[in-house]
Design an enzyme around this catalytic site. Structure first.
Site, PDB file in Angstrom:
ATOM      1  N   GLY A  23     -46.103  43.107  95.540  1.00  0.00           N
ATOM      2  CA  GLY A  23     -45.397  41.943  95.036  1.00  0.00           C
ATOM      3  C   GLY A  23     -43.889  42.114  95.057  1.00  0.00           C
ATOM      4  CB  CYS A  24     -41.314  39.963  93.511  1.00  0.00           C
ATOM      5  SG  CYS A  24     -41.892  38.360  94.120  1.00  0.00           S
ATOM      6  CE1 TYR A  25     -44.518  47.021  91.647  1.00  0.00           C
ATOM      7  CE2 TYR A  25     -45.182  44.921  90.706  1.00  0.00           C
ATOM      8  CZ  TYR A  25     -45.500  46.184  91.157  1.00  0.00           C
ATOM      9  OH  TYR A  25     -46.803  46.616  91.123  1.00  0.00           O
ATOM     10  CB  ALA A  26     -43.047  46.413  96.520  1.00  0.00           C
TER      11      ALA A  26
ATOM     12  CG  PHE B  14     -38.884  40.402  86.869  1.00  0.00           C
ATOM     13  CD1 PHE B  14     -38.631  41.202  85.771  1.00  0.00           C
ATOM     14  CD2 PHE B  14     -37.839  39.650  87.399  1.00  0.00           C
ATOM     15  CE1 PHE B  14     -37.374  41.259  85.204  1.00  0.00           C
ATOM     16  CE2 PHE B  14     -36.568  39.687  86.843  1.00  0.00           C
ATOM     17  CZ  PHE B  14     -36.342  40.491  85.746  1.00  0.00           C
TER      18      PHE B  14
END
Length: 380
Positions: free
Chosen positions: A156-159, A365
């Site tokens: 997801g977006c935090y990777a 996040f």
């Protein structure tokens, strides 16, 4: 040992999506009810986005393919291709962006050649194929055949922050290591018309882009702009597991993105920063007394949406100027999932406001709800 993020680079595909035009297309889709039309108008209008980029050439108004797959410009209708078709397009277009971004990072790092790269870490949650992007980068950039390769998928977006953390750990373990990190996300491959509020919000936000950089303990060159990677932290919030999720459906990947996310971040962002600041008494004290904006000059916040940035700015008592890099990234590129925070960091690094020794707090996040963070220092 000081480990540094160097050669920070970004890349986007050529097709530009103007937010108002995309809004009107989604609002005019057959089967969209009155409530759906209102949600489309609101989501697109308050997104803070003016333009985004896509690998899908047929989304251009002047494109008229004989057999449209995603968008029939003649009728104005968004089509519904299956997951296989979407993923095949991912493999085609992602490879090009991975190689382009990887090459840009190497070329932007003084004293580093492709032959110096010892490790490759690739990041994506918008498609899969094997041999994967790590292999394609090694092949097309002519890296050493013994280069170590790792892929962080579907996080997801935090990777990108865990990718930088792993790269930092590799560099600390081996002072000669040169780690190439590349994130590519093709989120527009999974957009679709719907009456579902989560799907509509996702359609108003997500875009395509790539970010990359070199992580190494090798010394920087005079005048080179870079970040020291000082510390990383991760925190799973006690709520929100079902509010942000990424699932594979028959017609692409399906994003769950509830309107509760900004409130969850508002409630838990201070606690998420505590482990990042805990090793520095001055930073920990500043956070506890709402003085984080004075202790840390720059904030690379993942712009998951305008409301998320608003909540972060308010809760941490940040100045408007400290959120400009994140808001500019959202305005000009949209939410490119894991690649986005690299765009924000690059904006900060190359801004006139960034001075040698400035501290930077980066946060992203993602599903869980998970908050990944990093503390960096500007080197110019």
């Amino acid at each position: 040992m000081t480990v540094t993020l160097r050669g920070l680079s970004t890349a986007v595909p050529a097709t530009v999506l103007v937010q108002d035009e995309v809004r009107d297309v989604f609002a005019a889709q057959p089967g969209l009810g009155r409530l759906g039309q209102r949600i489309v108008a609101t989501s697109f209008n308050v997104s803070g986005i003016e333009r985004r980029h896509s690998v899908l050439d047929e989304l251009r108004w002047d494109a008229h393919p004989d057999d449209p797959v995603f968008f029939d410009a003649e009728s104005g209708e968004l089509l519904l291709p299956g997951t296989k078709v979407r993923n095949e397009l991912y493999a085609e277009h992602a490879t090009r962006l991975y190689v382009e971004a990887g090459r840009a990072a190497i070329e932007a790092t003084p004293g580093i050649e492709a032959s110096d790269v010892t490790h490759v870490i690739t990041v994506s949650c918008t498609g899969f194929y094997a041999p994967g992007p790590d292999f394609m980068i090694a092949r097309d950039l002519g890296l050493n055949p013994g280069v170590e390769r790792y892929h962080l998928g579907f996080m997801g977006c935090y990777a990108s922050i865990p990718a930088l953390r792993i790269a930092s750990q590799l560099a600390k373990a081996d002072a000669s290591a040169v780690v190439l990190v590349v994130s590519v996300e093709l989120c527009t491959l999974h957009l679709r018309a719907s009456n579902d509020p989560d799907t509509i919000v996702a359609s108003s936000l997500f875009a395509d882009g790539a970010g990359s950089g070199i992580v190494t303990a090798r010394p920087t060159e005079p005048g080179e702009r870079a970040f020291d990677l000082d510390r990383f932290a991760t925190r799973i919030t006690p709520v929100g597991e079902g509010d942000m999720a990424w699932k594979i459906g028959d017609h692409g990947f399906e994003m769950v993105l509830s309107n509760a996310i900004p409130a969850i971040i508002d409630d838990h962002i201070t606690g998420a920063l505590e482990p990042l600041f805990a090793h520095d008494d001055a930073l920990a004290s500043a956070l506890a007394s709402d003085g984080a904006s004075d202790a840390v000059e720059h904030w690379a916040i993942h712009p998951g949406g305008r409301s998320i940035l608003d909540k972060v700015e308010s809760r941490l008592v940040l100045t408007e100027a400290q959120l400009v890099p994140a808001r500019e990234t959202l305005r000009d590129y949209g939410n490119m999932s894991s690649a986005t925070v690299l765009f924000v960091l690059r904006n900060i690094l190359h801004s006139d406001a960034a001075a040698d020794g400035d501290r930077v707090a980066a946060m992203a996040f993602g599903p869980g709800l998970t908050v990944e963070s990093a503390l960096l220092t500007v080197r110019v």
